[in-house]
Design an enzyme around this catalytic site. Structure first.
Site, PDB file in Angstrom:
ATOM      1  N   ARG A  52       0.834  -1.202   0.000  1.00  0.00           N
ATOM      2  CA  ARG A  52       0.000   0.000   0.000  1.00  0.00           C
ATOM      3  C   ARG A  52       0.870   1.254   0.000  1.00  0.00           C
ATOM      4  O   ARG A  52       0.560   2.235  -0.695  1.00  0.00           O
ATOM      5  CB  ARG A  52      -0.953  -0.001   1.208  1.00  0.00           C
ATOM      6  CG  ARG A  52      -1.963   1.136   1.158  1.00  0.00           C
ATOM      7  CD  ARG A  52      -3.047   1.006   2.213  1.00  0.00           C
ATOM      8  NE  ARG A  52      -2.520   1.136   3.566  1.00  0.00           N
ATOM      9  CZ  ARG A  52      -3.254   0.993   4.672  1.00  0.00           C
ATOM     10  NH1 ARG A  52      -4.547   0.709   4.570  1.00  0.00           N
ATOM     11  NH2 ARG A  52      -2.714   1.123   5.859  1.00  0.00           N
ATOM     12  N   ARG A 105      10.339  18.914  -8.429  1.00  0.00           N
ATOM     13  CA  ARG A 105      11.614  18.632  -9.128  1.00  0.00           C
ATOM     14  C   ARG A 105      12.808  19.159  -8.336  1.00  0.00           C
ATOM     15  O   ARG A 105      13.928  18.721  -8.516  1.00  0.00           O
ATOM     16  CB  ARG A 105      11.612  19.279 -10.524  1.00  0.00           C
ATOM     17  CG  ARG A 105      10.677  18.583 -11.497  1.00  0.00           C
ATOM     18  CD  ARG A 105      10.605  19.316 -12.811  1.00  0.00           C
ATOM     19  NE  ARG A 105      10.126  20.693 -12.616  1.00  0.00           N
ATOM     20  CZ  ARG A 105       9.867  21.538 -13.602  1.00  0.00           C
ATOM     21  NH1 ARG A 105      10.049  21.170 -14.856  1.00  0.00           N
ATOM     22  NH2 ARG A 105       9.431  22.760 -13.353  1.00  0.00           N
ATOM     23  N   LYS A 151      -2.482   7.106   1.201  1.00  0.00           N
ATOM     24  CA  LYS A 151      -2.231   7.398   2.615  1.00  0.00           C
ATOM     25  C   LYS A 151      -1.150   8.473   2.645  1.00  0.00           C
ATOM     26  O   LYS A 151       0.032   8.192   2.852  1.00  0.00           O
ATOM     27  CB  LYS A 151      -1.815   6.118   3.343  1.00  0.00           C
ATOM     28  CG  LYS A 151      -2.213   6.100   4.803  1.00  0.00           C
ATOM     29  CD  LYS A 151      -2.172   4.697   5.356  1.00  0.00           C
ATOM     30  CE  LYS A 151      -2.060   4.690   6.856  1.00  0.00           C
ATOM     31  NZ  LYS A 151      -3.149   5.315   7.585  1.00  0.00           N
ATOM     32  N   GLU A 184     -16.170   6.696   6.093  1.00  0.00           N
ATOM     33  CA  GLU A 184     -15.364   6.004   7.105  1.00  0.00           C
ATOM     34  C   GLU A 184     -15.170   6.944   8.288  1.00  0.00           C
ATOM     35  O   GLU A 184     -15.761   8.022   8.329  1.00  0.00           O
ATOM     36  CB  GLU A 184     -14.018   5.590   6.513  1.00  0.00           C
ATOM     37  CG  GLU A 184     -13.201   6.780   5.994  1.00  0.00           C
ATOM     38  CD  GLU A 184     -11.857   6.390   5.408  1.00  0.00           C
ATOM     39  OE1 GLU A 184     -11.296   5.356   5.808  1.00  0.00           O
ATOM     40  OE2 GLU A 184     -11.357   7.138   4.545  1.00  0.00           O
TER      41      GLU A 184
HETATM   42  N1  PXG Z   1      -9.240   4.958   7.374  1.00  0.00           N
HETATM   43  C1  PXG Z   1      -8.338   5.942   7.507  1.00  0.00           C
HETATM   44  C2  PXG Z   1      -8.678   7.278   6.993  1.00  0.00           C
HETATM   45  C3  PXG Z   1      -7.110   5.678   8.129  1.00  0.00           C
HETATM   46  O1  PXG Z   1      -6.215   6.653   8.238  1.00  0.00           O
HETATM   47  C4  PXG Z   1      -7.811   3.391   8.464  1.00  0.00           C
HETATM   48  C5  PXG Z   1      -9.001   3.706   7.818  1.00  0.00           C
HETATM   49  C6  PXG Z   1      -7.574   1.978   8.880  1.00  0.00           C
HETATM   50  O2  PXG Z   1      -6.621   1.373   8.006  1.00  0.00           O
HETATM   51  P1  PXG Z   1      -5.737   0.125   8.463  1.00  0.00           P
HETATM   52  O3  PXG Z   1      -4.957  -0.227   7.262  1.00  0.00           O
HETATM   53  O4  PXG Z   1      -4.879   0.601   9.600  1.00  0.00           O
HETATM   54  O5  PXG Z   1      -6.662  -0.942   8.880  1.00  0.00           O
HETATM   55  C7  PXG Z   1      -6.848   4.390   8.655  1.00  0.00           C
HETATM   56  C8  PXG Z   1      -5.612   4.081   9.429  1.00  0.00           C
HETATM   57  C9  PXG Z   1      -4.055   6.054  14.409  1.00  0.00           C
HETATM   58  C10 PXG Z   1      -3.885   6.337  12.968  1.00  0.00           C
HETATM   59  O6  PXG Z   1      -3.202   6.500  15.198  1.00  0.00           O
HETATM   60  C11 PXG Z   1      -4.453   5.539  11.974  1.00  0.00           C
HETATM   61  C12 PXG Z   1      -4.244   5.855  10.645  1.00  0.00           C
HETATM   62  C13 PXG Z   1      -3.507   6.960  10.349  1.00  0.00           C
HETATM   63  C14 PXG Z   1      -2.977   7.737  11.331  1.00  0.00           C
HETATM   64  C15 PXG Z   1      -3.130   7.434  12.652  1.00  0.00           C
HETATM   65  O7  PXG Z   1      -5.051   5.420  14.750  1.00  0.00           O
HETATM   66  N2  PXG Z   1      -4.705   5.139   9.545  1.00  0.00           N
END
Ligand code: PXG
Length: 292
Positions: A52, A105, A151, A184
């Site tokens: 990812r 760049r 991400k 979400e």
């Molecule tokens: N949606 C969003 C917008 C996210 O940022 C998830 C879903 C869950 O994805 P995963 O792959 O982890 O199952 C995320 C996860 C935290 C934290 O501290 C989590 C995320 C980013 C920054 C902080 O909980 N991403």
């Protein structure tokens, strides 16, 4: 001995792990990241997180200066160096040092940062009693503008939603998309259960395709629970039998109240708990093992 941070190939002391104020990760949020966990010397779904990360980077035309194998090795080395059996791992790749203009760049070398630290768990009461959450006014980024599948270091969209939730006295926010459909939460994917079927919004609603989300979908199917990726409105949420959130940090957190409406019995539901149990089991072996 203090924490060691991986920074562009070196493991340096936490206090020495610094990046330039001209790094476009800081100036423009120009970069990508991952949040990964290790459980008892196994990095959970490491390959999926690395894939990812590389897809996010490819999408923003950022060439990571390591192969995927080298990146995995760097993650493992960082864990070993810090003697961490159970950890939260943050992988960051920034566009690198440029000048004050946007032009990527000018950024000749992307920076790679790996932070592996002790995992800070959510309070146990979230899992026992379930969370109360609310919908906030800030909608999820338009996929046509900044695809939520990336991400990226530009998380202001989610930060704003989080601020709105916290200001209202809640821990987590439901974000709708621009059409008003459920997308979400700020750092978690959302699931509901109705009459024994598990529902979650499809990718087309503009969500981050969570790795925990994928694991939970697989686990449910293995348990012969039907799963549907389906468009959801707040109405479906309010009238669900159960609800829960999934994420790397949160794992599976039951939700018991949404916008003031009680969900099901008002306590964590049976299917949610069954999935949480199955998830805990999956974390015991489903990943990349390392030793000290
Ligand atoms: N949606 C969003 C917008 C996210 O940022 C998830 C879903 C869950 O994805 P995963 O792959 O982890 O199952 C995320 C996860 C935290 C934290 O501290 C989590 C995320 C980013 C920054 C902080 O909980 N991403």
């Amino acid at each position: 001995m203090g924490l060691k941070i991986y920074l562009d190939g070196d493991l340096v002391d936490k206090d020495a792990a610094k990046i330039s104020v001209f790094d476009h990760g800081l100036l423009y949020g120009d970069g990508v990241f991952e949040g990964i966990r290790s459980y008892n010397n196994v990095v959970f779904k490491l390959n999926e997180h690395i894939s990812r990360l590389y897809e996010s980077a490819h999408t923003i035309m950022l060439k990571i200066p390591l192969s995927k194998t080298q990146m995995s090795e760097a993650v493992i080395k960082t864990l070993q160096e810090n003697g961490l059996k159970d950890a939260y791992i943050r992988l960051i790749v920034t566009r690198g040092v440029g000048d004050l203009g946007l032009d990527p760049r000018k950024c000749r070398k992307p920076s790679v940062i790996i932070i592996a630290d002790k995992i800070v768990l959510y309070p146990e009461k979230f899992y026992e009693q379930g969370l109360k959450i609310i919908t906030v006014p800030t909608t999820r980024n338009l996929a046509e503008a900044l695809n939520p599948r990336i991400k990226s270091l530009n998380y202001l969209n989610n930060v704003l939603a989080k601020i709105e939730a916290v200001n209202a006295g809640y821990e987590e926010a439901i974000m709708l998309n621009s059409l008003g459909f459920v997308a979400e939460c700020t750092g978690d994917n959302l699931f509901i259960i109705k009459k024994g079927t598990v529902y979650t919004p499809p990718q087309s609603m503009g969500i981050l395709l969570g790795i925990t989300r994928d694991v939970v979908i697989d686990l449910a199917r293995k348990l012969h629970i039907s799963v549907k990726e389906q468009i959801l409105t707040r109405y479906e949420l309010f009238n669900a039998d159960e609800a829960f959130l999934t994420g790397t940090a949160a794992e599976i957190i039951p939700v018991v109240c949404i916008d003031g409406r009680q969900i099901g019995s008002g306590s964590p539901g049976q299917i949610s708990l069954k999935l949480l149990q199955a998830f805990k089991k999956a974390t015991e072996n489903d990943g990349t093992k390392y030793n000290f």
